[in-house]
Design a protein around this motif. Structure first.
Motif, PDB file in Angstrom:
ATOM      1  N   SER A 189       0.839  -1.212   0.000  1.00  0.00           N
ATOM      2  CA  SER A 189       0.000   0.000   0.000  1.00  0.00           C
ATOM      3  C   SER A 189       0.868   1.253   0.000  1.00  0.00           C
ATOM      4  CB  SER A 189      -0.925   0.016   1.215  1.00  0.00           C
ATOM      5  OG  SER A 189      -1.849  -1.033   1.143  1.00  0.00           O
ATOM      6  N   GLN A 221      -7.450   0.384  -0.373  1.00  0.00           N
ATOM      7  CA  GLN A 221      -7.734  -0.910   0.234  1.00  0.00           C
ATOM      8  C   GLN A 221      -9.111  -0.909   0.923  1.00  0.00           C
ATOM      9  OE1 GLN A 221      -4.219  -2.235   2.171  1.00  0.00           O
ATOM     10  NE2 GLN A 221      -5.027  -4.245   2.647  1.00  0.00           N
ATOM     11  N   ASP A 266      -5.598  -1.463  -4.978  1.00  0.00           N
ATOM     12  CA  ASP A 266      -4.993  -2.027  -3.771  1.00  0.00           C
ATOM     13  C   ASP A 266      -5.869  -3.146  -3.214  1.00  0.00           C
ATOM     14  OD1 ASP A 266      -3.333  -2.486  -1.673  1.00  0.00           O
ATOM     15  OD2 ASP A 266      -3.401  -0.443  -0.854  1.00  0.00           O
ATOM     16  N   GLU A 267      -5.434  -4.371  -3.404  1.00  0.00           N
ATOM     17  CA  GLU A 267      -6.116  -5.575  -2.914  1.00  0.00           C
ATOM     18  C   GLU A 267      -7.615  -5.575  -3.233  1.00  0.00           C
ATOM     19  OE1 GLU A 267      -4.751  -7.793   0.142  1.00  0.00           O
ATOM     20  OE2 GLU A 267      -2.990  -6.603   0.631  1.00  0.00           O
TER      21      GLU A 267
HETATM   22 MG   LIG Z   1      -1.948  -2.825   2.063  1.00  0.00          MG
END
Ligand SMILES: [Mg+2]
Ligand SMILES: Nc1ncnc2c1ncn2[C@@H]1O[C@H](COP(=O)(O)OP(=O)(O)OP(=O)(O)O)[C@@H](O)[C@H]1O
Length: 255
Positions: A48, A86, A165-166
């Motif tokens: 991140s 995220q 992000d993810e």
């Molecule tokens: Mg992360």
């Protein structure tokens, strides 16, 4: 516009401090244009932080970091880079379309023609296959649908680089597969560069290229195929573990 190396993102000596810790340690890497690059590594390794550096929201960044031919965070990159954090930020008390209308207006301080904005919203809705849910309250959507709303927000303004992000965390295998298919469609249809993070190694196989991270460092910058061959591994997870062992052995011998 890309930089002289042709990369969408080019880092040299990228270092980030957070608090009194150095969390990215002099990274060198390149993200090729028009491809899906996976940023993989265990929780806390700095994924991140790296992504925030690329989109220009991370403090205490040193070294060189060029994004689409400009220093990361440059004002001209604002509409050219789409970012999904995220923790997705979507207003649950608005409908899907109201969310997109709102973010399209925020993204467009010049107040472009209303029909251009509506077109951008319609295209983003279609790209994430949420046309039939446009008038549903975001708060009533499933986790996978909500992720797609966040993705649609990032697609507004037709960014050349998407930083995700993810995006598949917490999703079941079917939804994860659908989302990866969607990333490939978006990369193909919009000719966009995608940088996507995950800590699930099997998602690595779905990327054109990989950046494997551990503890603030890049262990490998390669294609999944080349990584498997180079480490004589059956899959990327094995290759990652092989590289970790190799790095540990190197550290030991340096002591
Ligand atoms: Mg992360
Ligand atoms: N404010 C802070 N001060 C000091 N260290 C921090 C701070 N915020 C994060 N860190 C540390 O920075 C490192 C990298 O964090 P980052 O969030 O980039 O990891 P990540 O790879 O994205 O992890 P995850 O997979 O869990 O999301 C972690 O070790 C974390 O503990």
């Amino acid at each position: 516009m890309m930089n002289s190396s042709g990369a969408a993102v080019q880092a040299r000596g990228l270092t980030v401090r957070r608090g009194d810790r150095t969390v990215l340690r002099g990274l060198d890497f390149a993200v090729p244009p028009g491809r899906i690059t996976g940023l993989l590594g265990p929780s806390g390794c700095g994924k991140s932080t790296l992504m925030r550096s690329v989109v220009g929201t991370q403090a205490q960044v040193t070294g060189t970091l060029d994004v689409l031919g400009h220093p990361a965070g440059h004002a001209t990159l604002r509409s050219r880079v789409g970012y999904v954090t995220q923790a997705p930020s979507v207003y649950t008390d608005l409908t899907v379309r109201q969310n997109l209308d709102y973010f399209a207006a925020v993204l467009d301080p010049g107040r472009a023609r209303r029909d251009a904005r509506e077109e951008s919203v319609a295209r983003a809705l279609a790209d994430v296959d949420l046309g039939s849910h446009a008038d549903a309250l975001a708060g009533r959507l499933s986790g996978g649908q909500l992720n797609r709303v966040s993705l649609a927000v990032a697609l507004l303004g037709s960014p050349e680089l998407l930083v995700l992000d993810e995006p598949t965390v917490g999703l079941d295998p079917v939804l994860r597969r659908d989302l990866w298919e969607l990333f490939h469609r978006i990369a193909g249809r919009r000719a966009a560069t995608i940088l996507v993070s995950s800590h699930v190694m099997d998602e690595a196989e779905r990327c054109h290229r990989l950046l494997l991270m551990r503890d603030g460092e890049i262990l490998a910058d390669d294609t999944p195929d080349a990584l498997r061959r180079r480490t004589d591994s059956e899959n990327v997870e094995q290759a990652f573990l092989h590289l970790v062992d190799e790095a540990n052995a190197l550290q030991e011998s340096a002591r």
